[in-house]
Write a protein that holds these residues in place. Structure first.
Motif, PDB file in Angstrom:
ATOM      1  N   LYS A 194       0.794  -1.237  -0.024  1.00  0.00           N
ATOM      2  CA  LYS A 194       0.034  -0.078  -0.101  1.00  0.00           C
ATOM      3  C   LYS A 194       0.932   1.166   0.061  1.00  0.00           C
ATOM      4  O   LYS A 194       1.984   1.236   0.840  1.00  0.00           O
ATOM      5  CB  LYS A 194      -0.890   0.115   1.330  1.00  0.00           C
ATOM      6  CG  LYS A 194      -2.103  -1.199   1.386  1.00  0.00           C
ATOM      7  CD  LYS A 194      -2.716  -1.019   2.288  1.00  0.00           C
ATOM      8  CE  LYS A 194      -4.157  -1.944   2.456  1.00  0.00           C
ATOM      9  NZ  LYS A 194      -4.819  -1.978   3.701  1.00  0.00           N
ATOM     10  N   GLY A 254      -7.978   0.355  -0.565  1.00  0.00           N
ATOM     11  CA  GLY A 254      -7.652   0.269  -1.963  1.00  0.00           C
ATOM     12  C   GLY A 254      -8.930   0.136  -2.812  1.00  0.00           C
ATOM     13  O   GLY A 254      -8.965   0.013  -4.081  1.00  0.00           O
ATOM     14  N   ASP A 259      -3.225  -3.155  -9.001  1.00  0.00           N
ATOM     15  CA  ASP A 259      -3.263  -3.678  -7.674  1.00  0.00           C
ATOM     16  C   ASP A 259      -2.237  -4.090  -7.148  1.00  0.00           C
ATOM     17  O   ASP A 259      -1.195  -4.299  -7.570  1.00  0.00           O
ATOM     18  CB  ASP A 259      -4.816  -4.337  -8.029  1.00  0.00           C
ATOM     19  CG  ASP A 259      -4.185  -5.868  -8.657  1.00  0.00           C
ATOM     20  OD1 ASP A 259      -2.951  -6.121  -8.932  1.00  0.00           O
ATOM     21  OD2 ASP A 259      -5.130  -6.462  -9.073  1.00  0.00           O
ATOM     22  N   ASP A 318      -8.483  -3.467  -4.172  1.00  0.00           N
ATOM     23  CA  ASP A 318      -7.149  -3.684  -3.604  1.00  0.00           C
ATOM     24  C   ASP A 318      -6.211  -2.801  -4.418  1.00  0.00           C
ATOM     25  O   ASP A 318      -4.968  -3.369  -5.037  1.00  0.00           O
ATOM     26  CB  ASP A 318      -6.757  -5.234  -3.919  1.00  0.00           C
ATOM     27  CG  ASP A 318      -5.573  -5.766  -3.152  1.00  0.00           C
ATOM     28  OD1 ASP A 318      -5.294  -4.849  -1.927  1.00  0.00           O
ATOM     29  OD2 ASP A 318      -4.967  -6.640  -3.381  1.00  0.00           O
TER      30      ASP A 318
END
Length: 493
Positions: free
Chosen positions: A49, A191, A241, A226
């Motif tokens: 992330k 996400g 992603d 995501d």
């Protein structure tokens, strides 16, 4: 980005688009979403992330702001700013900015309290808020003269003054922003992706989705989950992603979506869809072309290539395209970690701060002086003038760089020490170097009072303006050392 209007005689400022055939009609969004989710579950995560900057930054703007791009308020004198100027609305205690994204004629900015602010032209509802009402919804300058009737014409108060975007989730942190010419996008910590505005193509407004022409308030893009990164072209978006799959949607007439778009199924391009790319660690975009870096370091590009802006030396001519993700061989083994582009040029940065440039030359977009061009690698026009440099070539006049950004026809680069260099099209003052008679051939340091003692962290370019943000350095010794280093480098180069 935004169309450029040169004040003196110029040729070839029109973007050459190319409408091309494309894919068969797709399945329903819910079915597609289910298929993507099942497929994704088979792969391990390779991307983390994004980490959001939490340090408040001073924001500087410069260039031509006739469409409210600079966010300096409605006064007519804010339409042209020739060197970086501190934006006074974004330094207040309750509006401390930590990140921003620049579109063709608008800007999104994220503050420390998870609010998104916007300013610029709102013709396509890209600001995510109402800008036609009366009343005080923005950050109005209390010292402004309401009776000022400048003959040059004041700007729209609510477009030219930063205001909060309405309707975004309050309970989830925003970690990334992206802005195209006509669309705004935000990525949340969980996400999910939210967006508003619309897409345009060669024929005009394409739409936001199959059922919505212009989306005036933020909405969630349901088929995306995501997601760890988002980037914007002129009128297309890429999303990456955690599994390393890339999704693309928007205008695909120049193959920038990585797939064909048939006229009979044109609206299917408005739905995010993955394609052949997997094991991707990074995505980037030019206005009509796109990039990806694979897990093993290969750099791929696709889309419009008539000036070699894809870095692929093939069929360089008006309307030329790279129809599918293709490896840029000249960047193999150079440990490229970042790549981006403007309308007809591109820049790539290696892990050790080297910058490689390729694409159009006539407005000095590539940042290499004429007498230093590798002429054997250049393509010339019928008159023998250099048209473009399709082979990625190192810029030797830049110190180690931490990041770069491209406007339509100009570029900025930040050094490891936080200095900003600029080059390219100069008529709109977007290079931040004051009044100039010619375009800027080689990277030139922006040296002005407002930013001289700032460590610049973020930069962004629009069609005819630029934005930077950084932290003021309080240590006098550090200020002197970094200045000594950069001046010594410039003397040697």
């Amino acid at each position: 980005m935004a169309k450029l209007v040169r004040k003196r005689k110029a040729n070839g400022l029109v973007s050459e688009g190319n409408t091309t055939p494309g894919p068969a009609k797709r399945s329903k969004p819910s079915e597609h979403h289910s298929f993507e989710s099942i497929r994704a579950s088979r792969y391990k995560s390779i991307n983390e992330k994004p980490q959001l900057n939490t340090t408040p930054l001073d924001v500087f703007v410069w260039g031509s702001g006739s469409m409210c791009e600079l966010g300096l308020g409605p006064d007519a004198k804010t339409k042209e700013v020739k060197r970086p100027r501190l934006n006074p609305f974004l330094g207040k205690e309750d509006v401390r900015i930590v990140d921003f994204a620049v579109g063709g004629m608008h800007v999104l900015a994220l503050d420390k309290d998870n609010n998104v602010w916007s300013w610029g032209t709102n013709d396509s509802a890209v600001l995510g808020r109402e800008t036609t009402q009366t009343g005080d919804k923005g950050l109005k300058d209390m010292d402004a003269d309401d009776d000022d009737d400048d003959e040059d014409g004041d700007l729209n108060e609510f477009e030219s003054t930063p205001g909060k975007v309405e309707g975004l989730p309050k309970d989830v942190k925003i970690v990334k922003l992206a802005a195209s010419d006509n669309l705004s996008v935000v990525l949340l910590e969980n996400g999910h992706v939210w967006a508003w505005g619309t897409f345009r193509n060669n024929e005009g407004i394409l739409g936001f989705s199959k059922s919505v022409k212009i989306q005036r308030t933020p909405v969630k893009i349901d088929v995306l989950e995501d997601i760890v990164s988002i980037v914007a072209g002129k009128d297309h978006i890429l999303a990456l992603d955690s599994k390393g799959w890339v999704y693309a949607w928007g205008n695909g007439q120049q193959y920038q979506l990585g797939r064909k778009i048939l006229e009979r199924s044109l609206m299917s391009s408005l739905e995010p869809r993955s394609f052949s790319l997997k094991n991707i660690k990074f995505i980037g975009s030019g206005e009509f072309h796109s990039f990806a870096i694979t897990k093993d370091g290969k750099v791929l590009s696709w889309g419009l290539n008539q000036y070699g802006q894809c870095g692929i030396d093939m069929n360089i001519d008006d309307g030329a395209v790279v129809t599918k993700p293709t490896e840029i061989k000249e960047l193999t083994g150079k440990n490229i970690v970042y790549i981006t582009g403007g309308e007809h040029h591109s820049l790539a940065v290696s892990a050790d701060g080297e910058v490689y440039t390729f694409g159009r030359y006539d407005m000095k977009e590539i940042g290499i002086e004429k007498d230093k061009l590798p002429i054997d690698n250049c393509i010339t026009d019928d008159n023998g003038n250099v048209r473009c440099l399709p082979k990625p070539t190192k810029i030797t006049t830049l110190p180690p760089i931490k990041t770069v950004t491209c406007g339509s026809h100009h570029s900025l680069a930040i050094t490891k020490d936080g200095f900003v260099y600029s080059w390219g099209f100069a008529d709109t003052y977007a290079v931040g170097l004051g009044n100039l008679d010619d375009d800027v051939e080689k990277p030139t340091r922006i040296d002005n009072t407002a930013t001289k003692e700032h460590d610049i962290e973020i930069i962004g370019c629009g069609g005819q303006f630029s934005v930077s943000a950084g932290i003021k350095i309080e240590d006098e010794e550090k200020i002197e050392k970094r200045l000594d280093f950069i001046e010594e480098f410039e003397e040697e180069h």
